[in-house]
Design an enzyme around this catalytic site. Structure first.
Site, PDB file in Angstrom:
ATOM      1  N   LYS A   9       0.837  -1.203   0.000  1.00  0.00           N
ATOM      2  CA  LYS A   9       0.000   0.000   0.000  1.00  0.00           C
ATOM      3  C   LYS A   9       0.874   1.256   0.000  1.00  0.00           C
ATOM      4  O   LYS A   9       2.096   1.171   0.211  1.00  0.00           O
ATOM      5  CB  LYS A   9      -0.923  -0.039   1.227  1.00  0.00           C
ATOM      6  CG  LYS A   9      -1.880  -1.245   1.246  1.00  0.00           C
ATOM      7  CD  LYS A   9      -2.797  -1.180   2.487  1.00  0.00           C
ATOM      8  CE  LYS A   9      -3.695  -2.408   2.573  1.00  0.00           C
ATOM      9  NZ  LYS A   9      -4.630  -2.322   3.720  1.00  0.00           N
ATOM     10  N   TYR A  49     -12.408  -3.860  -2.999  1.00  0.00           N
ATOM     11  CA  TYR A  49     -12.907  -3.747  -1.618  1.00  0.00           C
ATOM     12  C   TYR A  49     -14.438  -3.797  -1.577  1.00  0.00           C
ATOM     13  O   TYR A  49     -15.064  -3.139  -0.737  1.00  0.00           O
ATOM     14  CB  TYR A  49     -12.402  -2.448  -0.985  1.00  0.00           C
ATOM     15  CG  TYR A  49     -10.953  -2.488  -0.543  1.00  0.00           C
ATOM     16  CD1 TYR A  49     -10.479  -3.491   0.319  1.00  0.00           C
ATOM     17  CD2 TYR A  49     -10.048  -1.511  -0.961  1.00  0.00           C
ATOM     18  CE1 TYR A  49      -9.141  -3.519   0.733  1.00  0.00           C
ATOM     19  CE2 TYR A  49      -8.714  -1.536  -0.537  1.00  0.00           C
ATOM     20  CZ  TYR A  49      -8.275  -2.542   0.311  1.00  0.00           C
ATOM     21  OH  TYR A  49      -6.962  -2.555   0.733  1.00  0.00           O
ATOM     22  N   PHE A  57     -15.393   3.476   7.020  1.00  0.00           N
ATOM     23  CA  PHE A  57     -13.982   3.784   6.751  1.00  0.00           C
ATOM     24  C   PHE A  57     -13.643   3.757   5.265  1.00  0.00           C
ATOM     25  O   PHE A  57     -12.530   4.095   4.874  1.00  0.00           O
ATOM     26  CB  PHE A  57     -13.066   2.816   7.510  1.00  0.00           C
ATOM     27  CG  PHE A  57     -13.220   1.357   7.133  1.00  0.00           C
ATOM     28  CD1 PHE A  57     -12.622   0.845   5.996  1.00  0.00           C
ATOM     29  CD2 PHE A  57     -13.974   0.507   7.928  1.00  0.00           C
ATOM     30  CE1 PHE A  57     -12.773  -0.492   5.661  1.00  0.00           C
ATOM     31  CE2 PHE A  57     -14.132  -0.836   7.603  1.00  0.00           C
ATOM     32  CZ  PHE A  57     -13.525  -1.339   6.453  1.00  0.00           C
ATOM     33  N   ARG A  85      -1.264 -14.900   5.193  1.00  0.00           N
ATOM     34  CA  ARG A  85      -1.989 -14.109   6.197  1.00  0.00           C
ATOM     35  C   ARG A  85      -1.290 -14.179   7.567  1.00  0.00           C
ATOM     36  O   ARG A  85      -1.318 -13.218   8.338  1.00  0.00           O
ATOM     37  CB  ARG A  85      -3.443 -14.581   6.319  1.00  0.00           C
ATOM     38  CG  ARG A  85      -4.296 -14.370   5.069  1.00  0.00           C
ATOM     39  CD  ARG A  85      -4.635 -12.939   4.783  1.00  0.00           C
ATOM     40  NE  ARG A  85      -5.285 -12.261   5.874  1.00  0.00           N
ATOM     41  CZ  ARG A  85      -6.026 -11.157   5.733  1.00  0.00           C
ATOM     42  NH1 ARG A  85      -6.205 -10.607   4.526  1.00  0.00           N
ATOM     43  NH2 ARG A  85      -6.560 -10.566   6.756  1.00  0.00           N
ATOM     44  N   THR A  91      -5.289  -7.488  11.107  1.00  0.00           N
ATOM     45  CA  THR A  91      -5.649  -6.251  10.400  1.00  0.00           C
ATOM     46  C   THR A  91      -5.266  -5.016  11.207  1.00  0.00           C
ATOM     47  O   THR A  91      -4.772  -4.033  10.658  1.00  0.00           O
ATOM     48  CB  THR A  91      -7.170  -6.250  10.099  1.00  0.00           C
ATOM     49  OG1 THR A  91      -7.484  -7.430   9.344  1.00  0.00           O
ATOM     50  CG2 THR A  91      -7.582  -5.021   9.324  1.00  0.00           C
ATOM     51  N   ARG A 102       2.843  -6.597   9.903  1.00  0.00           N
ATOM     52  CA  ARG A 102       2.087  -5.530  10.561  1.00  0.00           C
ATOM     53  C   ARG A 102       2.501  -5.381  12.025  1.00  0.00           C
ATOM     54  O   ARG A 102       2.568  -4.261  12.548  1.00  0.00           O
ATOM     55  CB  ARG A 102       0.594  -5.816  10.439  1.00  0.00           C
ATOM     56  CG  ARG A 102       0.056  -5.624   9.016  1.00  0.00           C
ATOM     57  CD  ARG A 102      -1.315  -6.212   8.851  1.00  0.00           C
ATOM     58  NE  ARG A 102      -1.951  -5.850   7.587  1.00  0.00           N
ATOM     59  CZ  ARG A 102      -3.101  -6.366   7.167  1.00  0.00           C
ATOM     60  NH1 ARG A 102      -3.747  -7.263   7.907  1.00  0.00           N
ATOM     61  NH2 ARG A 102      -3.626  -5.996   6.009  1.00  0.00           N
ATOM     62  N   ASN A 112      -1.842  -0.148   7.443  1.00  0.00           N
ATOM     63  CA  ASN A 112      -1.307  -1.470   7.797  1.00  0.00           C
ATOM     64  C   ASN A 112      -0.481  -2.129   6.687  1.00  0.00           C
ATOM     65  O   ASN A 112      -0.312  -3.346   6.649  1.00  0.00           O
ATOM     66  CB  ASN A 112      -2.428  -2.384   8.303  1.00  0.00           C
ATOM     67  CG  ASN A 112      -3.515  -2.624   7.265  1.00  0.00           C
ATOM     68  OD1 ASN A 112      -3.373  -2.227   6.117  1.00  0.00           O
ATOM     69  ND2 ASN A 112      -4.577  -3.291   7.674  1.00  0.00           N
ATOM     70  N   HIS A 115      -1.840  -5.529   1.617  1.00  0.00           N
ATOM     71  CA  HIS A 115      -3.038  -6.345   1.393  1.00  0.00           C
ATOM     72  C   HIS A 115      -2.605  -7.747   0.991  1.00  0.00           C
ATOM     73  O   HIS A 115      -1.631  -7.908   0.263  1.00  0.00           O
ATOM     74  CB  HIS A 115      -3.894  -5.771   0.264  1.00  0.00           C
ATOM     75  CG  HIS A 115      -4.947  -6.744  -0.190  1.00  0.00           C
ATOM     76  ND1 HIS A 115      -6.154  -6.885   0.462  1.00  0.00           N
ATOM     77  CD2 HIS A 115      -4.952  -7.673  -1.191  1.00  0.00           C
ATOM     78  CE1 HIS A 115      -6.859  -7.838  -0.129  1.00  0.00           C
ATOM     79  NE2 HIS A 115      -6.151  -8.346  -1.140  1.00  0.00           N
ATOM     80  N   GLU A 126      -8.702 -12.068  -7.276  1.00  0.00           N
ATOM     81  CA  GLU A 126      -7.956 -10.814  -7.126  1.00  0.00           C
ATOM     82  C   GLU A 126      -6.743 -10.761  -8.056  1.00  0.00           C
ATOM     83  O   GLU A 126      -6.443  -9.711  -8.629  1.00  0.00           O
ATOM     84  CB  GLU A 126      -7.522 -10.650  -5.661  1.00  0.00           C
ATOM     85  CG  GLU A 126      -8.714 -10.398  -4.737  1.00  0.00           C
ATOM     86  CD  GLU A 126      -8.318 -10.206  -3.280  1.00  0.00           C
ATOM     87  OE1 GLU A 126      -7.134 -10.339  -2.940  1.00  0.00           O
ATOM     88  OE2 GLU A 126      -9.226  -9.915  -2.479  1.00  0.00           O
TER      89      GLU A 126
HETATM   90  P1  IDP Z   1      -7.349  -7.181   5.828  1.00  0.00           P
HETATM   91  O1  IDP Z   1      -6.576  -6.164   5.029  1.00  0.00           O
HETATM   92  O2  IDP Z   1      -6.558  -7.676   7.025  1.00  0.00           O
HETATM   93  O3  IDP Z   1      -7.880  -8.311   4.980  1.00  0.00           O
HETATM   94  P2  IDP Z   1     -10.088  -6.181   5.958  1.00  0.00           P
HETATM   95  O4  IDP Z   1     -11.010  -6.366   7.109  1.00  0.00           O
HETATM   96  O5  IDP Z   1     -10.368  -6.954   4.708  1.00  0.00           O
HETATM   97  O6  IDP Z   1      -8.600  -6.427   6.471  1.00  0.00           O
HETATM   98  O7  IDP Z   1     -10.078  -4.630   5.607  1.00  0.00           O
HETATM   99  C1  IDP Z   1      -9.475  -4.162   4.416  1.00  0.00           C
HETATM  100  C2  IDP Z   1      -8.688  -2.924   4.731  1.00  0.00           C
HETATM  101  O8  IDP Z   1      -9.579  -1.878   5.081  1.00  0.00           O
HETATM  102  C3  IDP Z   1      -7.725  -3.048   5.907  1.00  0.00           C
HETATM  103  O9  IDP Z   1      -6.493  -3.636   5.565  1.00  0.00           O
HETATM  104  C4  IDP Z   1      -7.579  -1.596   6.313  1.00  0.00           C
HETATM  105  O10 IDP Z   1      -6.668  -0.935   5.430  1.00  0.00           O
HETATM  106  C5  IDP Z   1      -8.972  -1.043   6.054  1.00  0.00           C
HETATM  107  N1  IDP Z   1      -9.783  -1.083   7.266  1.00  0.00           N
HETATM  108  C6  IDP Z   1     -10.476  -2.135   7.764  1.00  0.00           C
HETATM  109  N2  IDP Z   1     -11.113  -1.801   8.906  1.00  0.00           N
HETATM  110  C7  IDP Z   1     -10.822  -0.514   9.124  1.00  0.00           C
HETATM  111  C8  IDP Z   1     -11.179   0.423  10.143  1.00  0.00           C
HETATM  112  O11 IDP Z   1     -11.903   0.098  11.088  1.00  0.00           O
HETATM  113  N3  IDP Z   1     -10.655   1.669  10.032  1.00  0.00           N
HETATM  114  C9  IDP Z   1      -9.856   2.060   8.996  1.00  0.00           C
HETATM  115  N4  IDP Z   1      -9.498   1.220   8.014  1.00  0.00           N
HETATM  116  C10 IDP Z   1      -9.979  -0.047   8.074  1.00  0.00           C
HETATM  117 MG    MG Z   2      -9.384  -8.376   3.585  1.00  0.00          MG
END
Ligand code: IDP
Ligand code: MG
Length: 153
Positions: A9, A49, A57, A85, A91, A102, A112, A115, A126
């Site tokens: 990212k 997404y 968010f 993962r 996350t 992370r 974070n 992806h 994807e």
């Molecule tokens: P992941 O990246 O660990 O798979 P997901 O739940 O799929 O996590 O969320 C996708 C992305 O959306 C996260 O990596 C993060 O960048 C963002 N994200 C998820 N939840 C939040 C939040 O509560 N606040 C801000 N950004 C969030």
């Molecule tokens: Mg995800």
């Protein structure tokens, strides 16, 4: 073999962490089958997404993901999606285990770094969303002899 889409990212690119993150995947024994730097647009991000588009968010996430180029790559390996993962960590980086990307290098859910696909099915979808067939490479990786006890060459 499973595939996973990895996106370094904008925070990873801006903080100069791309090399270290790529190295972690390479050291694990995963095969890079495609890689490119790219700018992401709204249409691609809304597809990628899809499950988050209506969450509070999302607007900030899309703005952030468009804020600078990213590095996208596709990894391949035996049952690799879940092991990637594990390397990524939770996350929320403040809850991520030490030793994960992370956990070691990030502090905020919205920053974070990386992806990675979350299932074998999403890995296929994807990778196909981000890479055309001619951007993906099939090749023999000689180290597989020393990464897997048995493998299909
Ligand atoms: P992941 O990246 O660990 O798979 P997901 O739940 O799929 O996590 O969320 C996708 C992305 O959306 C996260 O990596 C993060 O960048 C963002 N994200 C998820 N939840 C939040 C939040 O509560 N606040 C801000 N950004 C969030
Ligand atoms: Mg995800």
């Amino acid at each position: 073999m499973e595939r996973s889409l990895i996106i370094l990212k904008p925070d990873a690119v801006q903080r100069g962490l791309s090399g270290e993150i790529i190295a972690r995947f390479e050291k694990k024994g995963l095969k890079i089958i495609g890689m490119k730097m790219m700018s992401l647009d709204s249409a691609l991000l809304q597809g990628h997404y899809e499950e988050h588009v209506n969450k509070p968010f999302y607007e900030g996430l899309e703005k952030f993901m468009k804020s600078s180029p990213v590095i996208a790559f596709a990894l391949e390996g035996v049952d690799c999606v879940s092991s990637i993962r594990v390397i990524l960590g939770a996350t929320n980086p403040r809850e991520a285990d030490a030793g994960t990307i992370r956990g070691d290098m990030a502090m905020d859910t919205g920053r974070n770094l990386v992806h990675a696909s979350d299932s074998a099915e999403s890995g296929v979808t994807e990778v196909a969303r981000f890479f055309s067939d001619d951007e993906l490479f099939e090749y023999h990786k000689s180290e597989y002899l020393h990464v897997y006890e048995s493998f299909e060459s």
